[in-house]
Design a protein around this motif. Sequence first.
Motif, PDB file in Angstrom:
ATOM      1  N   ALA A  60      70.405 -25.310  80.558  1.00  0.00           N
ATOM      2  CA  ALA A  60      69.933 -25.848  81.838  1.00  0.00           C
ATOM      3  C   ALA A  60      69.034 -27.066  81.642  1.00  0.00           C
ATOM      4  O   ALA A  60      69.106 -28.026  82.419  1.00  0.00           O
ATOM      5  CB  ALA A  60      69.183 -24.761  82.604  1.00  0.00           C
TER       6      ALA A  60
ATOM      7  N   SER B 120      73.993 -19.906  81.652  1.00  0.00           N
ATOM      8  CA  SER B 120      72.544 -19.672  81.711  1.00  0.00           C
ATOM      9  C   SER B 120      72.184 -18.831  82.930  1.00  0.00           C
ATOM     10  O   SER B 120      71.277 -17.989  82.872  1.00  0.00           O
ATOM     11  CB  SER B 120      71.792 -20.997  81.729  1.00  0.00           C
TER      12      SER B 120
ATOM     13  N   GLY C  62      74.512 -22.044  89.019  1.00  0.00           N
ATOM     14  CA  GLY C  62      74.064 -20.969  88.142  1.00  0.00           C
ATOM     15  C   GLY C  62      73.840 -19.655  88.860  1.00  0.00           C
ATOM     16  O   GLY C  62      73.952 -18.587  88.260  1.00  0.00           O
TER      17      GLY C  62
ATOM     18  N   PRO D 165      69.451 -20.357  86.492  1.00  0.00           N
ATOM     19  CA  PRO D 165      69.048 -21.011  85.243  1.00  0.00           C
ATOM     20  C   PRO D 165      67.695 -21.704  85.316  1.00  0.00           C
ATOM     21  O   PRO D 165      67.099 -21.999  84.298  1.00  0.00           O
ATOM     22  CB  PRO D 165      70.171 -22.019  84.995  1.00  0.00           C
ATOM     23  N   TYR D 166      67.213 -21.967  86.538  1.00  0.00           N
ATOM     24  CA  TYR D 166      65.931 -22.668  86.663  1.00  0.00           C
ATOM     25  C   TYR D 166      64.789 -21.731  87.027  1.00  0.00           C
ATOM     26  O   TYR D 166      63.723 -22.169  87.430  1.00  0.00           O
ATOM     27  CB  TYR D 166      66.059 -23.772  87.711  1.00  0.00           C
TER      28      TYR D 166
ATOM     29  N   THR E  42      68.730 -20.765  77.448  1.00  0.00           N
ATOM     30  CA  THR E  42      68.640 -21.304  78.808  1.00  0.00           C
ATOM     31  C   THR E  42      68.090 -22.716  78.807  1.00  0.00           C
ATOM     32  O   THR E  42      68.555 -23.578  79.567  1.00  0.00           O
ATOM     33  CB  THR E  42      67.745 -20.392  79.671  1.00  0.00           C
TER      34      THR E  42
ATOM     35  N   LEU F  30      75.489 -24.307  83.247  1.00  0.00           N
ATOM     36  CA  LEU F  30      74.713 -23.683  84.322  1.00  0.00           C
ATOM     37  C   LEU F  30      75.177 -22.256  84.596  1.00  0.00           C
ATOM     38  O   LEU F  30      74.358 -21.369  84.860  1.00  0.00           O
ATOM     39  CB  LEU F  30      74.816 -24.526  85.593  1.00  0.00           C
TER      40      LEU F  30
ATOM     41  N   THR G   6      69.881 -30.754  83.167  1.00  0.00           N
ATOM     42  CA  THR G   6      68.925 -31.367  84.082  1.00  0.00           C
ATOM     43  C   THR G   6      68.487 -32.735  83.575  1.00  0.00           C
ATOM     44  O   THR G   6      68.344 -33.680  84.355  1.00  0.00           O
ATOM     45  CB  THR G   6      67.698 -30.459  84.258  1.00  0.00           C
TER      46      THR G   6
ATOM     47  N   SER H 108      63.576 -26.532  85.683  1.00  0.00           N
ATOM     48  CA  SER H 108      63.872 -27.651  86.578  1.00  0.00           C
ATOM     49  C   SER H 108      62.593 -28.349  87.024  1.00  0.00           C
ATOM     50  O   SER H 108      62.515 -29.583  87.048  1.00  0.00           O
ATOM     51  CB  SER H 108      64.649 -27.164  87.803  1.00  0.00           C
TER      52      SER H 108
END
Length: 339
Positions: free
Chosen positions: A253, A74, A267, A89-90, A249, A71, A257, A95
């Motif tokens: 990530a 990323s 992150g 990261p999201y 990424t 995390l 997840t 995510s």
Amino acid sequence: MKIRPSVCFILLGLLLVLLFAADLLLGSVSLAAGEVVRVLTGHSSDPQATALVTHFRLPKAVSAIVVGAALSASGLQMQTLFRNPLAGPYVLGISSGASLGVSLFLLGAPLLGISFASEALRNVGIVGSAWIGGALILLVIMAVSARLKDIMAILILGMMFGSAASAVVQILQYLSTDSALKSFVIWTMGSLGGVSLAQLGLMSGIVLAGLILSVYLIKPLNLLLLGENYARTMGLNVRITRLLLFVSTTLLAGTVTAFCGPIGFIGIAVPHVARMLTGNADHRILMPASILLGSVTMLLCDIIAQLPGREMVLPVNTVTALLGIPIVVLVIVRNRKIF
């Protein structure tokens, strides 16, 4: 507070070892340090202690190291790429895509009358659906980015795709049964304790590939610090670099997840702390510092979440939020130039 990079790496390495040991020793069930050592060396005669350490505490501690590193790396990549201190990261909707995949599996399947006979099949389905959902969002972003030069437009589109996925998730939550909804909500809270030894090997292998790609991209990330136009004049293929950063990424990530649920704020917050500690914007220093600090932070969060000496365990997402939010607020209040 700025620390020399060499001293910083030594201190983070020592903290990593100490917190890893503490994570093995502490928990809701009390175990003597000598017994834990005997289990790890294969000399324990207590089957319960052996099962607890080898099948729960050890995989969970290693998962914390892997998750924190993934995390943080990323998050650093996304903050540099989008030149946005609050990017994480999201930010590409990974995510949300993973949540959509899991919701279709946990919430949509029961609506169609589909049930899963074994817990193992259910766990595999959760991981697979999360990874597929995150990867599909990435493929859409990559297809769009091939036509767009403006990186901020890609950021906005990623947020829009993520919002659309979240809207579908909310519809499924509204229509789902109580038991299915409870399973999905538990997944969204994040957990390091649900990763088996076999899953840990797969997760670690994919994350390692993502970290290797992150290290390979250190020089392009340094060029991107000065802007995409400057990077182009230095001969950098910005589109290829974007593509590789998106892939990295997703490997980092998206995999975390899938196996552990969405774990927030690590992150976003950790790269800022790494910058503060090292006082450096060079990714040759920032990347390894962020990876080490991310692992240290996740180990600390896991220890806090276990509430050592008590029988209850907090969702790890609540702990990461409580630690990460003050750092994000500090970054906004100080309003310094991050890059």
